[in-house]
Scaffold this active site. Structure first.
Site, PDB file in Angstrom:
ATOM      1  CG  ASP A 147      -2.003  -0.969   1.253  1.00 11.61           C
ATOM      2  OD1 ASP A 147      -2.313  -1.519   0.184  1.00 11.61           O
ATOM      3  OD2 ASP A 147      -2.579  -1.205   2.332  1.00 11.61           O
ATOM      4  NE  ARG A 197      -4.500  -1.745  -4.321  1.00  6.95           N
ATOM      5  CZ  ARG A 197      -4.133  -2.047  -3.070  1.00  6.95           C
ATOM      6  NH1 ARG A 197      -3.763  -1.095  -2.231  1.00  6.95           N
ATOM      7  NH2 ARG A 197      -4.108  -3.293  -2.664  1.00  6.95           N
TER       8      ARG A 197
HETATM    9  C1  LIG Z   1      -8.682  -1.423  -3.464  1.00  8.09           C
HETATM   10  C2  LIG Z   1      -8.271  -0.081  -2.954  1.00  8.09           C
HETATM   11  C3  LIG Z   1      -7.018   0.072  -2.393  1.00  8.09           C
HETATM   12  C4  LIG Z   1      -6.601   1.333  -1.950  1.00  8.09           C
HETATM   13  N1  LIG Z   1      -5.325   1.489  -1.498  1.00  8.09           N
HETATM   14  C5  LIG Z   1      -4.905   2.732  -1.174  1.00  8.09           C
HETATM   15  C6  LIG Z   1      -3.546   2.977  -0.834  1.00  8.09           C
HETATM   16  O1  LIG Z   1      -2.697   2.081  -0.823  1.00  8.09           O
HETATM   17  N2  LIG Z   1      -3.179   4.249  -0.523  1.00  8.09           N
HETATM   18  C7  LIG Z   1      -4.085   5.297  -0.538  1.00  8.09           C
HETATM   19  O2  LIG Z   1      -3.693   6.439  -0.289  1.00  8.09           O
HETATM   20  N3  LIG Z   1      -5.380   5.088  -0.835  1.00  8.09           N
HETATM   21  C8  LIG Z   1      -5.812   3.839  -1.159  1.00  8.09           C
HETATM   22  N4  LIG Z   1      -7.117   3.652  -1.494  1.00  8.09           N
HETATM   23  C9  LIG Z   1      -8.125   4.725  -1.228  1.00  8.09           C
HETATM   24  C10 LIG Z   1      -8.237   5.687  -2.394  1.00  8.09           C
HETATM   25  O3  LIG Z   1      -7.054   6.454  -2.497  1.00  8.09           O
HETATM   26  C11 LIG Z   1      -9.437   6.634  -2.208  1.00  8.09           C
HETATM   27  O4  LIG Z   1      -9.301   7.355  -1.042  1.00  8.09           O
HETATM   28  C12 LIG Z   1     -10.767   5.902  -2.172  1.00  8.09           C
HETATM   29  O5  LIG Z   1     -10.799   4.836  -3.068  1.00  8.09           O
HETATM   30  C13 LIG Z   1     -11.919   6.866  -2.565  1.00  8.09           C
HETATM   31  O6  LIG Z   1     -11.709   7.331  -3.853  1.00  8.09           O
HETATM   32  P1  LIG Z   1     -12.573   6.843  -5.113  1.00  8.09           P
HETATM   33  O7  LIG Z   1     -11.602   6.534  -6.201  1.00  8.09           O
HETATM   34  O8  LIG Z   1     -13.464   5.751  -4.760  1.00  8.09           O
HETATM   35  O9  LIG Z   1     -13.339   8.151  -5.601  1.00  8.09           O
HETATM   36  P2  LIG Z   1     -14.188   9.238  -4.842  1.00  8.09           P
HETATM   37  O10 LIG Z   1     -14.276  10.390  -5.788  1.00  8.09           O
HETATM   38  O11 LIG Z   1     -13.685   9.505  -3.462  1.00  8.09           O
HETATM   39  O12 LIG Z   1     -15.584   8.523  -4.705  1.00  8.09           O
HETATM   40  C14 LIG Z   1     -16.373   8.185  -5.820  1.00  8.09           C
HETATM   41  C15 LIG Z   1     -17.657   7.540  -5.324  1.00  8.09           C
HETATM   42  O13 LIG Z   1     -17.332   6.308  -4.691  1.00  8.09           O
HETATM   43  C16 LIG Z   1     -18.124   6.092  -3.543  1.00  8.09           C
HETATM   44  N5  LIG Z   1     -17.250   6.077  -2.347  1.00  8.09           N
HETATM   45  C17 LIG Z   1     -15.957   6.430  -2.286  1.00  8.09           C
HETATM   46  N6  LIG Z   1     -15.465   6.257  -1.050  1.00  8.09           N
HETATM   47  C18 LIG Z   1     -16.486   5.805  -0.320  1.00  8.09           C
HETATM   48  C19 LIG Z   1     -16.612   5.437   1.052  1.00  8.09           C
HETATM   49  N7  LIG Z   1     -15.619   5.515   1.921  1.00  8.09           N
HETATM   50  N8  LIG Z   1     -17.830   5.005   1.469  1.00  8.09           N
HETATM   51  C20 LIG Z   1     -18.890   4.909   0.616  1.00  8.09           C
HETATM   52  N9  LIG Z   1     -18.811   5.262  -0.688  1.00  8.09           N
HETATM   53  C21 LIG Z   1     -17.642   5.695  -1.145  1.00  8.09           C
HETATM   54  C22 LIG Z   1     -19.111   7.238  -3.508  1.00  8.09           C
HETATM   55  O14 LIG Z   1     -20.262   6.843  -4.227  1.00  8.09           O
HETATM   56  C23 LIG Z   1     -18.388   8.330  -4.250  1.00  8.09           C
HETATM   57  O15 LIG Z   1     -19.247   9.282  -4.816  1.00  8.09           O
HETATM   58  C24 LIG Z   1      -7.521   2.431  -1.997  1.00  8.09           C
HETATM   59  C25 LIG Z   1      -8.779   2.272  -2.567  1.00  8.09           C
HETATM   60  C26 LIG Z   1      -9.159   1.051  -3.055  1.00  8.09           C
HETATM   61  C27 LIG Z   1     -10.501   0.931  -3.711  1.00  8.09           C
END
Ligand SMILES: Cc1cc2nc3c(=O)[nH]c(=O)nc-3n(C[C@H](O)[C@H](O)[C@H](O)COP(=O)(O)OP(=O)(O)OC[C@H]3O[C@@H](n4cnc5c(N)ncnc54)[C@H](O)[C@@H]3O)c2cc1C
Length: 329
Positions: A147, A197
């Site tokens: 991560d 990722r």
């Molecule tokens: C498999 C995976 C691994 C990850 N690993 C890392 C990592 O190593 N380091 C790191 O910094 N970040 C990591 N993240 C988190 C990532 O950086 C984002 O903070 C997170 O995925 C929210 O961004 P989004 O792309 O979903 O878009 P956003 O613009 O935040 O969200 C888009 C839509 O997704 C839905 N959504 C998003 N988050 C949520 C939530 N918490 N609860 C409910 N609905 C939600 C909502 O419908 C929202 O409108 C990871 C995310 C995933 C999916």
């Protein structure tokens, strides 16, 4: 790639709540108090598979039955004692053992600060190599994903990844679209044939290192996804993992893949346990690969706070379900 529609923040308070939750996520004192609260744990359960590896494996088995694969994350970060770094690595050795013994389709995800990065990169490297060596001896070899944490760790994390990648094939790293530097980092990963990722980024970062506006982060995500899916990257053997719940970005990726004639098993979408299950299953039904990140363990507090920061409405959801649960009981 077409740009996604700009998502308006759900409430004018959302950016402030995001900062507040991210700030709280780094308070160890509050973390200790909250971790012992059974009520708070009931709220966190929406995002955390359980407190033991057995509970997490049971969740993965259910996901597998629905056509999803997984990556198990033993929760914990920023440990400050060598003994804790060893214990984290031991927990991963157990997870790898259980993945193989149970036959579930899952890799593992880990944080270098849980393996002692704050004590020195050599401490984290020693523990990471123990995990990679155990994974390499397993059959099939589970994929180990590193991560990405706050920007203070970006450089040492990538440096450590490149060192271990020279010795182990089934290891990958994460890049964050909100950082200005990421385009350059992606070029080096592509040159090595390593598919990262790609996520947007979950930490509190200043404008000197990261785009403050969501539109710019989304645009950066699409540019980077385009680079990872490009014919040149595929020629190098890059298998990208596109981690997002953003429907507009997912749609844009699907369109690009189809335009480039990329088969649906040449990349994967990744989402977090408990978030957008409907979308996860819809993608599987369409023939895409979807991997779910499945966290488990006792140190769930900072992870839970980051999930609330991403979508402060989750707090209302958690409180509503706790309230209706307590009325029922
Ligand atoms: C498999 C995976 C691994 C990850 N690993 C890392 C990592 O190593 N380091 C790191 O910094 N970040 C990591 N993240 C988190 C990532 O950086 C984002 O903070 C997170 O995925 C929210 O961004 P989004 O792309 O979903 O878009 P956003 O613009 O935040 O969200 C888009 C839509 O997704 C839905 N959504 C998003 N988050 C949520 C939530 N918490 N609860 C409910 N609905 C939600 C909502 O419908 C929202 O409108 C990871 C995310 C995933 C999916």
């Amino acid at each position: 790639m077409h740009q996604p529609p700009t998502a308006a923040p759900s409430s004018p308070l959302a950016p402030y709540l995001r900062k507040a939750f991210l700030f709280l996520s780094s308070s160890p004192r509050l973390g200790r108090a909250v971790t012992d609260s059974r009520l708070a744990w009931r709220g966190a359960r929406r995002f955390v598979a359980g407190q033991t590896v057995e509970q997490a494996i049971a969740v993965v088995r259910e996901l597998n039955n629905q056509g999803l694969t997984a990556s198990l994350d033993h929760l914990g970060e920023n440990i400050s004692r060598l003994e804790d770094a060893r214990q984290t690595a031991d927990a991963y050795l157990l997870a790898i053992d259980q993945i193989c013994a149970s036959g579930v389709r899952s890799g593992v995800s880990l944080k270098l600060t849980a393996l002692g990065m704050d004590l020195g990169p050599e401490v984290a490297e020693e523990q990471l190599r123990r995990i990679l060596a155990a994974a390499a001896k397993s059959q099939p070899v589970p994929f180990v994903r590193i991560d990405m944490e706050g920007s203070a760790y970006t450089e040492p994390t990538l440096a450590l990844f490149h060192r271990v990648h020279a010795d182990f094939a089934r290891v990958g790293v994460v890049v964050q679209a909100y950082l200005y530097r990421t385009a350059g980092d992606v070029e080096r990963l592509v040159a090595e044939g390593s598919g990262p990722r790609l996520c947007k980024g979950a930490y509190l970062e200043g404008p000197e290192v990261a785009w403050p506006r969501k539109e710019d982060v989304d645009a950066s995500y699409l540019r980077l996804a385009g680079r990872l899916l490009s014919p040149a990257s595929r020629d190098r053997g890059v298998y990208p993992a596109l981690a997002t719940h953003d429907p507009a970005i997912i749609e844009a990726v699907k369109q690009l893949a189809s335009k480039l004639g990329i088969s649906r098993d040449a990349f994967e979408f990744q989402m977090l346990y408990g978030i957008r299950r409907d979308l996860q299953l819809a993608l599987v039904k369409e023939g895409y690969r979807v991997r779910v990140y499945v966290p488990y363990g006792r140190q769930w507090y900072p992870y839970f706070m980051r999930r609330l920061a991403e979508r402060p409405e989750n707090l209302a959801f958690v409180l509503r379900s706790l309230f209706s649960e307590s009325r029922r009981t």
